[in-house]
Design an enzyme around this catalytic site. Structure first.
Site, PDB file in Angstrom:
ATOM      1  N   CYS A  49       0.839  -1.209   0.000  1.00 57.66           N
ATOM      2  CA  CYS A  49       0.000   0.000   0.000  1.00 57.66           C
ATOM      3  C   CYS A  49       0.866   1.248   0.000  1.00 57.66           C
ATOM      4  CB  CYS A  49      -0.901  -0.014   1.234  1.00 57.66           C
ATOM      5  SG  CYS A  49      -1.693   1.574   1.551  1.00 57.66           S
ATOM      6  N   CYS A  52       0.450   3.203   3.568  1.00 60.83           N
ATOM      7  CA  CYS A  52       0.822   2.651   4.870  1.00 60.83           C
ATOM      8  C   CYS A  52       2.156   3.233   5.347  1.00 60.83           C
ATOM      9  CB  CYS A  52       0.924   1.120   4.782  1.00 60.83           C
ATOM     10  SG  CYS A  52      -0.653   0.259   5.004  1.00 60.83           S
ATOM     11  N   HIS A 113      -4.268   0.267   7.920  1.00 57.62           N
ATOM     12  CA  HIS A 113      -4.781   0.030   6.570  1.00 57.62           C
ATOM     13  C   HIS A 113      -6.228  -0.450   6.559  1.00 57.62           C
ATOM     14  CE1 HIS A 113      -4.174  -0.819   2.301  1.00 57.62           C
ATOM     15  NE2 HIS A 113      -4.807  -1.958   2.480  1.00 57.62           N
ATOM     16  N   ASN A 153     -13.089  10.449  -1.018  1.00 60.67           N
ATOM     17  CA  ASN A 153     -13.768   9.486  -1.883  1.00 60.67           C
ATOM     18  C   ASN A 153     -13.645   8.145  -1.195  1.00 60.67           C
ATOM     19  OD1 ASN A 153     -14.275  11.226  -4.067  1.00 60.67           O
ATOM     20  ND2 ASN A 153     -12.187  10.938  -4.806  1.00 60.67           N
ATOM     21  N   SER A 161      -8.823   5.063  -5.111  1.00 59.59           N
ATOM     22  CA  SER A 161      -7.767   4.214  -5.634  1.00 59.59           C
ATOM     23  C   SER A 161      -7.212   3.236  -4.607  1.00 59.59           C
ATOM     24  CB  SER A 161      -6.626   5.104  -6.148  1.00 59.59           C
ATOM     25  OG  SER A 161      -6.165   5.938  -5.097  1.00 59.59           O
ATOM     26  N   HIS A 164      -6.989   2.168   1.995  1.00 56.88           N
ATOM     27  CA  HIS A 164      -6.385   2.781   3.184  1.00 56.88           C
ATOM     28  C   HIS A 164      -7.153   4.079   3.491  1.00 56.88           C
ATOM     29  CE1 HIS A 164      -2.718   3.110   5.810  1.00 56.88           C
ATOM     30  NE2 HIS A 164      -3.338   4.261   6.011  1.00 56.88           N
ATOM     31  N   HIS A 166      -8.238   7.520   3.816  1.00 57.96           N
ATOM     32  CA  HIS A 166      -7.587   8.788   3.453  1.00 57.96           C
ATOM     33  C   HIS A 166      -8.558   9.734   2.779  1.00 57.96           C
ATOM     34  CE1 HIS A 166      -7.598   6.685  -0.409  1.00 57.96           C
ATOM     35  NE2 HIS A 166      -7.423   7.863  -0.992  1.00 57.96           N
ATOM     36  N   LYS A 311     -27.419   4.198  -8.132  1.00 59.92           N
ATOM     37  CA  LYS A 311     -28.152   5.159  -8.952  1.00 59.92           C
ATOM     38  C   LYS A 311     -27.196   5.715  -9.998  1.00 59.92           C
ATOM     39  CE  LYS A 311     -30.591   9.472  -9.135  1.00 59.92           C
ATOM     40  NZ  LYS A 311     -31.511   8.971 -10.161  1.00 59.92           N
TER      41      LYS A 311
HETATM   42  P1  H2U Z   1      -8.299   8.792  -4.092  1.00 65.45           P
HETATM   43  O1  H2U Z   1      -8.740   9.529  -2.845  1.00 65.45           O
HETATM   44  O2  H2U Z   1      -9.225   9.055  -5.233  1.00 65.45           O
HETATM   45  O3  H2U Z   1      -8.045   7.358  -3.841  1.00 65.45           O
HETATM   46  O4  H2U Z   1      -6.905   9.415  -4.511  1.00 65.45           O
HETATM   47  C1  H2U Z   1      -5.714   9.186  -3.815  1.00 65.45           C
HETATM   48  C2  H2U Z   1      -4.701  10.190  -4.271  1.00 65.45           C
HETATM   49  O5  H2U Z   1      -3.399   9.731  -3.937  1.00 65.45           O
HETATM   50  C3  H2U Z   1      -4.698  10.417  -5.782  1.00 65.45           C
HETATM   51  O6  H2U Z   1      -5.047  11.771  -6.010  1.00 65.45           O
HETATM   52  C4  H2U Z   1      -2.496  10.183  -4.897  1.00 65.45           C
HETATM   53  C5  H2U Z   1      -3.261  10.135  -6.199  1.00 65.45           C
HETATM   54  O7  H2U Z   1      -2.788  11.130  -7.078  1.00 65.45           O
HETATM   55  N1  H2U Z   1      -1.304   9.349  -4.860  1.00 65.45           N
HETATM   56  C6  H2U Z   1      -0.106   9.904  -4.455  1.00 65.45           C
HETATM   57  O8  H2U Z   1      -0.019  11.099  -4.203  1.00 65.45           O
HETATM   58  N2  H2U Z   1       1.002   9.091  -4.339  1.00 65.45           N
HETATM   59  C7  H2U Z   1       1.012   7.771  -4.651  1.00 65.45           C
HETATM   60  O9  H2U Z   1       2.023   7.104  -4.485  1.00 65.45           O
HETATM   61  C8  H2U Z   1      -0.189   7.144  -5.239  1.00 65.45           C
HETATM   62  C9  H2U Z   1      -1.428   7.967  -5.240  1.00 65.45           C
HETATM   63 ZN    ZN Z   2      -2.307   1.068   3.726  1.00 64.48          ZN
END
Ligand code: H2U
Ligand code: ZN
Length: 346
Positions: A49, A52, A113, A153, A161, A164, A166, A311
Site C-alpha cells: 500500500c 501505509c 490500513h 472518496n 484508488s 487505506h 484517506h 443510482k
Molecule cells: P483517491 O482519494 O481518489 O483514492 O486518490 C488518492 C490520491 O493519492 C490520488 O489523487 C495520490 C493520487 O494522485 N497518490 C499519491 O499522491 N502518491 C502515490 O504514491 C499514489 C497515489
Molecule cells: Zn495502507
C-alpha cells in the site's frame, strides 16, 4: 399537495437548482435486497500500500512511520503552485481560459490500513478534524489561495484508488463553481432577510423533524429537503460559523461522533463499506468578511437499493435535471432506523 404522492420538483437553496422527485414510482413497499455481509479481510498493514507507514509511494518518496494522521503533497497533483503563462487568443470571448494555480494534498486518516472513519475511535477521528483545521488555516492563509476543498472518496465505485483510510485537499486561487453558488445564495439570503440561510433552514428542519437522523450537542445530521442522491446527507453545525476553525476540542469530538454514527448507519444500510464522496463547504479564504457563510459537510453516496445496485445520473439527469424516486423523507426514515452498532461488530 402531499409531497409523498405526486411528481414534483424541489429547490436546492444552496445551489439555486431544481431537482425532480417521482415518489409515485415507489408505492411498492421496501424490498431492499439483503446482501451477504462482506467480511473485512484487509490486514492492518499492507506492504504493497502506498499510504501505509514506512512504505514507498509512486513518486519514490517514503512515508514516515506515522502514528496519527499524515499529510503529504499529492504526487500526481491536479494543480501546481506556480501559475502557467496567460492564454493568448485573438477571440477571447469565444475561447476563454486562464491559468489556475494551487496545491493538492493527501491526508491519511490513520496508520491502520484496515480502518475507516466509522470503525475508528472518536479521539482518532477528532484528530482528523484537527488536521483539517490546520490544513484549512495553513493553505487558506497562503498567498494566492482563495478556496480550500477538503473531501474524501470512499469505495472503488467512487473512483477511490486505495482502501487505506484517506482524504484529499485541493486548494486553489479561484472559488470553484459549486461553493461559489452556495456563497451567492447565502449572501443573497442574508442581504434580503437579515438572517443566515442555514441557521433558518436548520431551525425549520429541527422543528419538523422528519428528515433529521440524529443530533448531538454541536451538530445535526439530516437528509436535505432537496437531496438528489438516494441517501445524500448533510452534517450541519448548530452554531453559526464560517469554517472548522471555530471548533474547540469538545466540538471536534462532537463532529467525530456525528461522522462515526452516520458512517455506521451507512455501512449497516446494505451491510457493506458504504461508498460515497463527502466533503466540507467552508467560507472561501479570500480574507474578506463573509458573515453569510455557515459551513457544513455533504455526503453523496451513489447506492440505491443494495451494495451492488447504484443510482446512475444519466439520461434525463445528464441532459435536464437530477431525479429521484424514493423521497428524501423515506431515505431519512431508513437511515434513522439503522443500528448504531457496526454490522462487523454486531
Ligand atoms: P483517491 O482519494 O481518489 O483514492 O486518490 C488518492 C490520491 O493519492 C490520488 O489523487 C495520490 C493520487 O494522485 N497518490 C499519491 O499522491 N502518491 C502515490 O504514491 C499514489 C497515489
Ligand atoms: Zn495502507
Amino acid at each position: 399537495m402531499l409531497l409523498s404522492d405526486f411528481p414534483h420538483r424541489r429547490k436546492n437553496l444552496l445551489t439555486n437548482e431544481w431537482m425532480l422527485v417521482s415518489p409515485h414510482r415507489t408505492k411498492r413497499p421496501w424490498q431492499g435486497k439483503q446482501e451477504k455481509t462482506s467480511l473485512e479481510t484487509r490486514p492492518a498493514y499492507d506492504p504493497g500500500c502506498y499510504l501505509c507507514p514506512g512504505n514507498e509511494r509512486a513518486g519514490g518518496a517514503h512515508n514516515p512511520e506515522y502514528e496519527g494522521t499524515f499529510v503529504f503533497t499529492n504526487d500526481f497533483a491536479a494543480l501546481l503552485p506556480e501559475s502557467g503563462p496567460e492564454y493568448v487568443t485573438d477571440q477571447p470571448e469565444l475561447f476563454q481560459a486562464e491559468p489556475e494555480a494551487g496545491i493538492c494534498r493527501v491526508i491519511c486518516f490513520s496508520p491502520r490500513h484496515n480502518l475507516s472513519i466509522p470503525r475508528m475511535s472518536k479521539g482518532r477521528v477528532a484528530d482528523v478534524v484537527l488536521t483539517w483545521q490546520e490544513e484549512y488555516a495553513e493553505l487558506g492563509g497562503s498567498e494566492g489561495i482563495n478556496h480550500v476543498q477538503i473531501f474524501e472518496n470512499r469505495g472503488e465505485i467512487m473512483g477511490c484508488s486505495n482502501p487505506h483510510p484517506h482524504g484529499q485537499i485541493w486548494a486553489n486561487s479561484t472559488v470553484p463553481d459549486i461553493p461559489a453558488k452556495e456563497d451567492s445564495s447565502q449572501a443573497r439570503y442574508l442581504a434580503t432577510k437579515g438572517r443566515c440561510l442555514l441557521c433558518d433552514y436548520l431551525e425549520a428542519e429541527i422543528a419538523g423533524g422528519e428528515r433529521i437522523l440524529f443530533m448531538n450537542d454541536s451538530f445535526v445530521v439530516l437528509v436535505p429537503f432537496w437531496a438528489m442522491w438516494p441517501f445524500e446527507t448533510m452534517i450541519l453545525p448548530r452554531e453559526h460559523a464560517g469554517s472548522v476553525l471555530d471548533l474547540n476540542a469538545k466540538a471536534r469530538l462532537d463532529l467525530a461522533d456525528a461522522m462515526i454514527r452516520l458512517g455506521v448507519r451507512y455501512d449497516n444500510l446494505f451491510s457493506t463499506s458504504f461508498p460515497y464522496s463527502m466533503g466540507l463547504h467552508q467560507m472561501p479564504t479570500t480574507g474578506l468578511d463573509q458573515e453569510h457563510w455557515h459551513w457544513h459537510m455533504h455526503y453523496y453516496p451513489p447506492l440505491l437499493r443494495s451494495a451492488t445496485v447504484r443510482k446512475f445520473m444519466v439520461g434525463y439527469e445528464m441532459l435536464a435535471t437530477p431525479q429521484r424516486d424514493i423521497t428524501p423523507e423515506q431515505a431519512a426514515t431508513q437511515l434513522r432506523d439503522q443500528s448504531e452498532v457496526h454490522y462487523l461488530d454486531a
